[in-house]
Design a protein around this motif. Structure first.
Motif, mmCIF file in Angstrom:
data_model
loop_
_atom_site.group_PDB
_atom_site.id
_atom_site.type_symbol
_atom_site.label_atom_id
_atom_site.label_comp_id
_atom_site.label_asym_id
_atom_site.label_seq_id
_atom_site.Cartn_x
_atom_site.Cartn_y
_atom_site.Cartn_z
ATOM 1 N N ALA A 18 -2.686 11.923 12.104
ATOM 2 C CA ALA A 18 -2.817 11.882 10.647
ATOM 3 C C ALA A 18 -2.389 10.494 10.196
ATOM 4 O O ALA A 18 -1.415 9.945 10.725
ATOM 5 C CB ALA A 18 -1.937 12.945 9.999
ATOM 6 N N GLY A 19 -3.118 9.931 9.250
ATOM 7 C CA GLY A 19 -2.833 8.551 8.870
ATOM 8 C C GLY A 19 -2.727 8.341 7.376
ATOM 9 O O GLY A 19 -3.315 9.083 6.591
ATOM 10 N N MET A 20 -1.971 7.295 7.033
ATOM 11 C CA MET A 20 -1.803 6.889 5.634
ATOM 12 C C MET A 20 -2.171 5.418 5.527
ATOM 13 O O MET A 20 -1.557 4.579 6.186
ATOM 14 C CB MET A 20 -0.353 7.100 5.197
ATOM 15 C CG MET A 20 0.049 8.562 5.177
ATOM 16 S SD MET A 20 1.696 8.866 5.858
ATOM 17 C CE MET A 20 1.336 9.101 7.580
ATOM 18 N N ILE A 21 -3.193 5.109 4.751
ATOM 19 C CA ILE A 21 -3.721 3.748 4.698
ATOM 20 C C ILE A 21 -2.746 2.821 3.973
ATOM 21 O O ILE A 21 -2.325 3.096 2.847
ATOM 22 C CB ILE A 21 -5.102 3.740 4.016
ATOM 23 C CG1 ILE A 21 -6.112 4.496 4.890
ATOM 24 C CG2 ILE A 21 -5.586 2.307 3.766
ATOM 25 C CD1 ILE A 21 -7.443 4.789 4.238
ATOM 26 N N VAL A 22 -2.364 1.757 4.678
ATOM 27 C CA VAL A 22 -1.498 0.739 4.092
ATOM 28 C C VAL A 22 -2.364 -0.294 3.371
ATOM 29 O O VAL A 22 -2.050 -0.742 2.281
ATOM 30 C CB VAL A 22 -0.631 0.059 5.169
ATOM 31 C CG1 VAL A 22 0.267 -1.010 4.555
ATOM 32 C CG2 VAL A 22 0.192 1.088 5.923
ATOM 33 N N ARG A 23 -3.478 -0.662 4.024
ATOM 34 C CA ARG A 23 -4.422 -1.535 3.357
ATOM 35 C C ARG A 23 -5.769 -1.476 4.057
ATOM 36 O O ARG A 23 -5.863 -1.201 5.253
ATOM 37 C CB ARG A 23 -3.942 -2.975 3.282
ATOM 38 C CG ARG A 23 -3.743 -3.639 4.623
ATOM 39 C CD ARG A 23 -3.249 -5.056 4.445
ATOM 40 N NE ARG A 23 -3.022 -5.648 5.755
ATOM 41 C CZ ARG A 23 -3.291 -6.916 6.050
ATOM 42 N NH1 ARG A 23 -3.768 -7.715 5.138
ATOM 43 N NH2 ARG A 23 -3.064 -7.383 7.263
ATOM 44 N N ALA A 24 -6.831 -1.710 3.274
ATOM 45 C CA ALA A 24 -8.171 -1.840 3.822
ATOM 46 C C ALA A 24 -8.525 -3.317 3.724
ATOM 47 O O ALA A 24 -8.265 -3.960 2.715
ATOM 48 C CB ALA A 24 -9.145 -0.987 3.012
ATOM 49 N N GLU A 25 -9.063 -3.841 4.817
ATOM 50 C CA GLU A 25 -9.268 -5.300 4.866
ATOM 51 C C GLU A 25 -10.728 -5.669 4.651
ATOM 52 O O GLU A 25 -11.622 -4.954 5.029
ATOM 53 C CB GLU A 25 -8.799 -5.812 6.234
ATOM 54 C CG GLU A 25 -7.324 -5.522 6.460
ATOM 55 C CD GLU A 25 -6.934 -5.621 7.927
ATOM 56 O OE1 GLU A 25 -5.943 -6.305 8.209
ATOM 57 O OE2 GLU A 25 -7.606 -4.991 8.780
ATOM 58 N N ALA A 46 -11.850 3.444 0.520
ATOM 59 C CA ALA A 46 -10.433 3.784 0.664
ATOM 60 C C ALA A 46 -9.555 3.118 -0.389
ATOM 61 O O ALA A 46 -9.822 2.011 -0.841
ATOM 62 C CB ALA A 46 -9.959 3.360 2.055
ATOM 63 N N ASP A 47 -8.505 3.840 -0.761
ATOM 64 C CA ASP A 47 -7.415 3.279 -1.564
ATOM 65 C C ASP A 47 -6.170 3.276 -0.700
ATOM 66 O O ASP A 47 -6.091 3.971 0.322
ATOM 67 C CB ASP A 47 -7.164 4.150 -2.800
ATOM 68 C CG ASP A 47 -8.321 4.121 -3.774
ATOM 69 O OD1 ASP A 47 -8.571 3.056 -4.361
ATOM 70 O OD2 ASP A 47 -8.976 5.172 -3.949
ATOM 71 N N GLU A 48 -5.175 2.514 -1.112
ATOM 72 C CA GLU A 48 -3.895 2.571 -0.406
ATOM 73 C C GLU A 48 -3.255 3.925 -0.666
ATOM 74 O O GLU A 48 -3.350 4.474 -1.769
ATOM 75 C CB GLU A 48 -2.977 1.435 -0.870
ATOM 76 C CG GLU A 48 -3.478 0.067 -0.436
ATOM 77 C CD GLU A 48 -2.569 -1.062 -0.897
ATOM 78 O OE1 GLU A 48 -1.420 -0.791 -1.303
ATOM 79 O OE2 GLU A 48 -3.029 -2.220 -0.853
ATOM 80 N N TYR A 49 -2.599 4.464 0.357
ATOM 81 C CA TYR A 49 -2.016 5.804 0.261
ATOM 82 C C TYR A 49 -1.011 5.893 -0.876
ATOM 83 O O TYR A 49 -0.896 6.919 -1.534
ATOM 84 C CB TYR A 49 -1.355 6.147 1.602
ATOM 85 C CG TYR A 49 -0.849 7.569 1.701
ATOM 86 C CD1 TYR A 49 -1.709 8.616 2.003
ATOM 87 C CD2 TYR A 49 0.494 7.872 1.490
ATOM 88 C CE1 TYR A 49 -1.256 9.926 2.100
ATOM 89 C CE2 TYR A 49 0.961 9.179 1.582
ATOM 90 C CZ TYR A 49 0.085 10.198 1.884
ATOM 91 O OH TYR A 49 0.548 11.493 1.979
ATOM 92 N N LYS A 50 -0.289 4.798 -1.132
ATOM 93 C CA LYS A 50 0.728 4.832 -2.197
ATOM 94 C C LYS A 50 0.080 4.980 -3.579
ATOM 95 O O LYS A 50 0.712 5.452 -4.520
ATOM 96 C CB LYS A 50 1.609 3.581 -2.160
ATOM 97 C CG LYS A 50 0.911 2.288 -2.488
ATOM 98 C CD LYS A 50 1.873 1.108 -2.427
ATOM 99 C CE LYS A 50 1.183 -0.219 -2.611
ATOM 100 N NZ LYS A 50 0.469 -0.388 -3.869
ATOM 101 N N ASP A 51 -1.194 4.595 -3.691
ATOM 102 C CA ASP A 51 -1.896 4.719 -4.969
ATOM 103 C C ASP A 51 -2.626 6.053 -5.106
ATOM 104 O O ASP A 51 -2.797 6.565 -6.205
ATOM 105 C CB ASP A 51 -2.913 3.577 -5.134
ATOM 106 C CG ASP A 51 -2.237 2.220 -5.187
ATOM 107 O OD1 ASP A 51 -1.098 2.156 -5.692
ATOM 108 O OD2 ASP A 51 -2.834 1.237 -4.714
#
Length: 422
Positions: free
Chosen positions: A415-422, A390-395
């Protein structure tokens, strides 16, 4: 001349004139058939309307015409010599937030209609927030019904200032204001003689010329594998060892000869060939669908990813995301078990925690929220049963977005938008 595709979403309150605007674009750009126009003219006359009601071109659902509201997302297509357009006509009501999220998530541009008489409404603010949450790169505020305020420059400037002030709270990279009258066609396809004070583009001219090529992420090379092609019983012996990896490029530029890394194994190889139905390519980039052949034999399957050895996505089972909940029958609560579909990878997932619920009207965060109901948006932490790439959705909207599916019914519930993957 390029004929690339521009996807755009339209949003507005019930009577802001969305359907009329789309009808006017279709009508004035000569994108409708004569029989369609005849049917609309007959219906308009039957209702005793003096002018042809162009809104009828887009309001295809009879139930919605009777109720006076637009339900679900209607997609319309039209083309000019410069571009092909796909319009997602999304509803304005708060109870249809999920539809707007659906329509805007793949859009290059969003058109928010504002009634010149009413100015900025709560819904206008919500639409603007949702388009920025979904990282739609270009935003157009169409100040409609200018004919009902005597084409007043002063009124247009007031709305422009108010919206610009509100937009400072949001992440808007490209904001354009266009004064229009969808009913009379002012500044929709042709420049208006009624507003000589406005020196910008007409709506169609702006849609034809807005620069979208650089909106794609061409830095982070990402190729989620959708399908492995192995014609083992091919008549041609040369094809016996053929193994191609098909999918849509989600980021970056891939060239024949490039070194790539396979996830999850971490093994590397080089691209031997990039193939399409039209032949071999020297390079490929988003959103092209291609088949790649590698120099080495690696065990690759659907849901895996090819990337650059020194530029990899986060490989993680734990993600934090903004989730729009779309299910009527159940709420999203901690310990909810679901299926996540992220790029070409499908895995089971459990909601660990709801960090906060977001009020899309005030942008207030409710950190006491215990669940998410239909059309609500919140920040949620999720754990998947297998790693996601995963990448951050903003990228990257392609590798940063996902959907949540209910296991038993197989229906999309979020539906989701990834803020961060930990």
């Amino acid at each position: 001349m390029s004929t690339d595709i521009l996807r755009f979403a339209t949003a507005g309150s019930v009577d802001d004139g969305k359907s009329t605007l789309i009808g006017r674009l279709l009508f004035d750009s000569k994108s409708i058939f004569e029989d369609q126009l005849d049917a609309v003219e007959r219906t308009s006359r039957g209702r005793g309307e003096e002018q042809t009601n162009l809104a009828l071109l887009t309001d295809g659902l009879r139930a919605e015409r009777e109720q006076g509201i637009t339900i679900d997302v209607a997609y319309r297509y039209f083309a000019t010599p410069r571009r092909t357009f796909i319009i997602a006509d999304t509803p304005g009501h708060i109870q249809y937030t999920r539809n707007m999220v659906t329509g805007a998530s793949t859009s290059d541009l969003a058109v928010i209609l504002v009634d010149a008489r009413k100015g900025l409404q709560e819904q206008s603010r919500r639409h603007a927030f949702l388009t920025t949450l979904l990282q739609v790169p270009h935003l157009v505020v169409a100040v409609n019904k200018m004919d009902l305020v005597d084409y007043s420059q002063e009124r247009f400037e007031e709305i422009k200032q108010e919206f610009t002030a509100f937009a400072t709270k949001l992440d808007v990279s490209d904001l354009t204001f266009i004064p229009i009258s969808a009913l009379h066609g002012d500044n929709v396809v042709d420049r208006s003689i009624n507003m000589p004070w406005y020196d910008g583009s007409s709506m169609l001219h702006h849609l034809e010329h807005v620069h979208i090529a650089s909106d794609r992420n061409l830095i982070d090379a990402r190729f989620p594998v959708q399908y492995v092609i192995r014609p083992q019983r091919a008549a041609d012996p040369a094809l016996h060892d053929y193994r191609g990896y098909a999918g849509m490029i989600s980021g970056g530029v891939f060239k024949a000869g490039d070194e790539v890394m396979h996830l999850p194994s971490g093994l590397t190889s080089r691209i031997a060939k990039i193939l399409t139905p039209d032949g071999e390519l020297a390079e490929a980039f988003p959103p092209m669908s291609v088949t790649m052949l590698l120099e080495d034999e690696i065990d690759i399957s659907r849901g895996d990813m090819l990337c650059r050895p020194h530029n990899q996505p986060e490989v993680s089972q734990d993600i934090e995301a903004m989730v729009c909940w779309m299910a009527e029958s159940r709420k999203l609560t901690p310990r909810s078990k679901l299926i996540i579909k992220h790029t070409t990878r499908t895995a089971k997932v459990v909601a660990r925690d709801i960090r906060y619920r977001l009020d899309v009207n005030t942008l207030h965060r409710d950190e006491e929220a215990a669940d998410l109901s239909l059309n609500e948006i919140g920040r949620v932490s999720l754990r998947a049963t297998q790693p996601l790439f995963a990448d951050e959705y903003k990228d990257n909207r392609l590798t940063g977005g996902f959907i949540l599916i209910e296991e038993g019914s197989n229906t999309t519930v979020g539906a989701g938008m990834i803020v961060r993957a930990e």
